[in-house]
Design a protein around this motif. Structure first.
Motif, PDB file in Angstrom:
ATOM      1  N   ALA A 275      -4.146  50.434 -25.462  1.00  0.00           N
ATOM      2  CA  ALA A 275      -5.305  50.721 -25.052  1.00  0.00           C
ATOM      3  C   ALA A 275      -5.985  51.347 -24.748  1.00  0.00           C
ATOM      4  O   ALA A 275      -6.294  52.571 -24.876  1.00  0.00           O
ATOM      5  CB  ALA A 275      -5.709  49.517 -25.409  1.00  0.00           C
ATOM      6  N   ARG A 276      -5.171  51.256 -23.059  1.00  0.00           N
ATOM      7  CA  ARG A 276      -5.582  51.462 -22.239  1.00  0.00           C
ATOM      8  C   ARG A 276      -4.928  52.278 -21.512  1.00  0.00           C
ATOM      9  O   ARG A 276      -4.517  53.534 -20.105  1.00  0.00           O
ATOM     10  CB  ARG A 276      -6.039  51.152 -20.928  1.00  0.00           C
ATOM     11  CG  ARG A 276      -6.702  50.326 -21.543  1.00  0.00           C
ATOM     12  CD  ARG A 276      -7.927  49.577 -20.038  1.00  0.00           C
ATOM     13  NE  ARG A 276      -8.637  47.928 -20.728  1.00  0.00           N
ATOM     14  CZ  ARG A 276      -9.352  47.652 -19.617  1.00  0.00           C
ATOM     15  NH1 ARG A 276      -9.619  47.572 -18.401  1.00  0.00           N
ATOM     16  NH2 ARG A 276      -9.837  47.316 -19.999  1.00  0.00           N
ATOM     17  N   LEU A 277      -3.179  53.057 -21.659  1.00  0.00           N
ATOM     18  CA  LEU A 277      -2.052  53.678 -20.799  1.00  0.00           C
ATOM     19  C   LEU A 277      -1.080  54.406 -22.790  1.00  0.00           C
ATOM     20  O   LEU A 277      -0.464  54.874 -21.995  1.00  0.00           O
ATOM     21  CB  LEU A 277      -0.791  52.767 -20.861  1.00  0.00           C
ATOM     22  CG  LEU A 277      -1.037  52.147 -19.870  1.00  0.00           C
ATOM     23  CD1 LEU A 277       0.071  51.197 -19.409  1.00  0.00           C
ATOM     24  CD2 LEU A 277      -2.304  53.088 -18.116  1.00  0.00           C
ATOM     25  N   LEU A 315      -6.890  52.877 -11.936  1.00  0.00           N
ATOM     26  CA  LEU A 315      -7.570  52.172 -12.076  1.00  0.00           C
ATOM     27  C   LEU A 315      -6.026  51.166 -12.872  1.00  0.00           C
ATOM     28  O   LEU A 315      -6.376  49.703 -13.196  1.00  0.00           O
ATOM     29  CB  LEU A 315      -8.482  51.557 -12.197  1.00  0.00           C
ATOM     30  CG  LEU A 315      -8.880  52.044 -11.202  1.00  0.00           C
ATOM     31  CD1 LEU A 315     -10.876  51.893 -11.006  1.00  0.00           C
ATOM     32  CD2 LEU A 315      -8.911  51.870  -9.459  1.00  0.00           C
ATOM     33  N   HIS A 316      -6.453  51.500 -14.057  1.00  0.00           N
ATOM     34  CA  HIS A 316      -5.598  51.393 -15.292  1.00  0.00           C
ATOM     35  C   HIS A 316      -4.125  50.713 -14.841  1.00  0.00           C
ATOM     36  O   HIS A 316      -3.299  49.703 -15.382  1.00  0.00           O
ATOM     37  CB  HIS A 316      -5.532  51.734 -16.882  1.00  0.00           C
ATOM     38  CG  HIS A 316      -6.795  51.823 -16.933  1.00  0.00           C
ATOM     39  ND1 HIS A 316      -7.241  53.110 -18.200  1.00  0.00           N
ATOM     40  CD2 HIS A 316      -7.867  51.291 -16.999  1.00  0.00           C
ATOM     41  CE1 HIS A 316      -8.142  53.023 -19.213  1.00  0.00           C
ATOM     42  NE2 HIS A 316      -8.786  51.975 -17.710  1.00  0.00           N
ATOM     43  N   PHE A 320      -1.813  47.794 -14.083  1.00  0.00           N
ATOM     44  CA  PHE A 320      -0.776  47.151 -15.210  1.00  0.00           C
ATOM     45  C   PHE A 320       0.715  46.891 -14.834  1.00  0.00           C
ATOM     46  O   PHE A 320       0.917  45.922 -14.910  1.00  0.00           O
ATOM     47  CB  PHE A 320      -0.630  48.363 -16.268  1.00  0.00           C
ATOM     48  CG  PHE A 320       1.002  48.244 -17.426  1.00  0.00           C
ATOM     49  CD1 PHE A 320      -0.008  47.061 -18.863  1.00  0.00           C
ATOM     50  CD2 PHE A 320       1.728  48.110 -17.478  1.00  0.00           C
ATOM     51  CE1 PHE A 320       0.848  46.982 -19.348  1.00  0.00           C
ATOM     52  CE2 PHE A 320       2.900  47.692 -17.915  1.00  0.00           C
ATOM     53  CZ  PHE A 320       2.046  47.395 -19.052  1.00  0.00           C
ATOM     54  N   TYR A 321       0.356  47.266 -13.483  1.00  0.00           N
ATOM     55  CA  TYR A 321       1.274  46.978 -12.729  1.00  0.00           C
ATOM     56  C   TYR A 321       1.520  45.601 -12.197  1.00  0.00           C
ATOM     57  O   TYR A 321       2.697  44.540 -12.209  1.00  0.00           O
ATOM     58  CB  TYR A 321       1.586  47.597 -11.426  1.00  0.00           C
ATOM     59  CG  TYR A 321       2.461  47.235  -9.801  1.00  0.00           C
ATOM     60  CD1 TYR A 321       3.691  47.697  -9.733  1.00  0.00           C
ATOM     61  CD2 TYR A 321       1.390  46.337  -8.705  1.00  0.00           C
ATOM     62  CE1 TYR A 321       4.361  46.826  -9.063  1.00  0.00           C
ATOM     63  CE2 TYR A 321       2.548  45.981  -8.243  1.00  0.00           C
ATOM     64  CZ  TYR A 321       3.602  45.942  -7.847  1.00  0.00           C
ATOM     65  OH  TYR A 321       4.484  45.538  -6.537  1.00  0.00           O
ATOM     66  N   LEU A 322      -0.058  44.823 -11.539  1.00  0.00           N
ATOM     67  CA  LEU A 322      -0.221  43.829 -11.449  1.00  0.00           C
ATOM     68  C   LEU A 322       0.130  42.912 -12.583  1.00  0.00           C
ATOM     69  O   LEU A 322       0.657  41.731 -12.849  1.00  0.00           O
ATOM     70  CB  LEU A 322      -1.702  43.571 -10.966  1.00  0.00           C
ATOM     71  CG  LEU A 322      -1.453  43.908  -9.360  1.00  0.00           C
ATOM     72  CD1 LEU A 322      -3.652  43.923  -9.658  1.00  0.00           C
ATOM     73  CD2 LEU A 322      -1.124  43.077  -8.855  1.00  0.00           C
TER      74      LEU A 322
END
Length: 382
Positions: A275-277, A315-316, A320-322
């Protein structure tokens, strides 16, 4: 003076494409309504209503569910009363070595005893597992409901399937009642999240979430005033999709259904990535950046709105890294455990390691964080 400032803030040269004025949008054809900024004023009382509804929901619905699942509120260990340490704690400043040594001399306490006092005192302010379960259940319910509502509206909208139609005849695109309800509901929810962020316990990612909420509120407000509702509704729907699975995974975690939690976390990670990447940058942002440029051309507010969209994308990537860090830990440990972004210590490192060695299959106690990329806490969001 006030009228001058208002005219400068809402300059037509800044907010609208060339040869379009606010007067054009204030005189729609008969039977047609265009968005007007004053429409969004209803979001403020509605935000208060959303916050009050959250309190009722947590007390009347979520709390009984927590009792059924045997999730207890728990009573945290109380720190020994000490006026000097309490004043230092309430100052919200981190204690460095020099300050700890000074307190040790002043109180005639060992430094380790003072560190232990601060740890216990911080845990007193930590919300219980039951409280976090109730908050997650509220967000899960809202995200699920608003996502279904938004998807139902978008599914029959031609611009969902061909985003170039977001820009044809722009900005003279009629406002539907479904679009207005969707926008005001989302805006009220994010205002309530931002206000409650200052009331709830402060998280490690407080500033990231504050930037996220502000960027989201500005995007919703500016896109409504600019009549970019078609692209804006797609952005909101894409963001809500993955949050549903995150809150569901948190609920499973708090209820100690570890396998269900792990499975939902995998679904959340996949949905967040898609969805976000993928969808968000390569479908929505691409259309706003390039297809709108081709059809209507850039103007000053166009740069601002695209800047906010790109800020969200940054921010996404951080989130996503976290998420990936948690996923890697889950692979090696066989479960989703402690979150990197927790801001409250439930125990010292030595206590965590000793507990794990005594019972390697025991899941660590949930710790809180934000609504994105974390199973053990909350935001706020989105």
């Amino acid at each position: 003076m006030t009228s001058f400032i208002s005219a400068w803030i809402w300059s037509e040269r800044f907010w609208l494409p060339e040869n379009v004025s606010w007067a054009d949008l204030e005189r729609p054809p008969p039977g047609v309504e265009y968005p007007r900024l004053e429409h969004l004023l209803y979001a403020f009382p509605l935000a208060v209503g959303v916050y009050l509804l959250r309190q009722l929901f947590e007390r009347l619905v979520a709390k009984p569910c927590a009792h059924i699942l045997q999730i207890q509120a728990g009573v945290p260990r109380q720190a020994q009363p000490n006026d000097v340490l309490e004043r230092v704690y309430l100052s919200k400043k981190s204690q460095d070595t020099r300050q700890l040594e000074g307190l040790s001399k002043q109180l005639d306490w060992d430094v380790r005893k003072i560190q232990r006092w601060f740890r216990v005192r911080r845990n007193q302010d930590r919300p219980s597992t039951q409280k976090k379960f109730c908050e997650s259940m509220w967000r899960f319910t809202f995200y699920l409901g608003i996502f279904i509502y938004g998807l139902r509206h978008l599914w029959v909208s031609p611009w969902m399937w061909d985003m170039r139609k977001c820009w044809y005849n722009y900005p003279f695109q009629p406002l539907s009642s479904a679009q207005y309800t969707y926008y005001v509901s989302e805006l009220a929810f994010y205002w309530s999240l931002m206000f409650s962020q200052f009331i709830d316990i402060r998280r490690k990612d407080f500033m990231i979430m504050l930037v996220h909420h502000l960027a989201t509120i500005l995007l919703i407000t500016f896109s409504y005033a600019n009549n970019m509702l078609r692209a804006g509704s797609l952005v909101m729907c894409v963001h809500d999709a993955s949050d549903i699975f995150l809150e569901a995974a948190k609920l499973a975690n708090y209820a100690k259904y570890q396998r269900l939690c792990d499975g939902l976390f995998v679904v959340f990670s996949i949905s967040f990535f898609i969805a976000r990447l993928v969808i968000y940058p390569f479908w929505i942002v691409y259309s706003v950046l390039f297809e709108s440029w081709e059809i209507i051309g850039p103007y000053r507010a166009w740069w601002l709105l695209n800047g906010l969209l790109l800020l969200l994308q940054v921010l996404h990537i951080i989130w996503f890294y976290l998420i990936a860090c948690i996923a890697i830990k889950a692979i090696f440990k066989g479960k989703v455990s402690k979150d990197d972004r927790s801001d409250i210590e439930s125990s010292s490192d030595e206590e965590i390691y000793s507990n794990s060695s005594r019972n390697p299959n025991q899941t660590l106690k949930p710790k809180d964080s934000s609504h994105t990329g974390n199973l053990n806490g909350e935001t706020h969001d989105h």
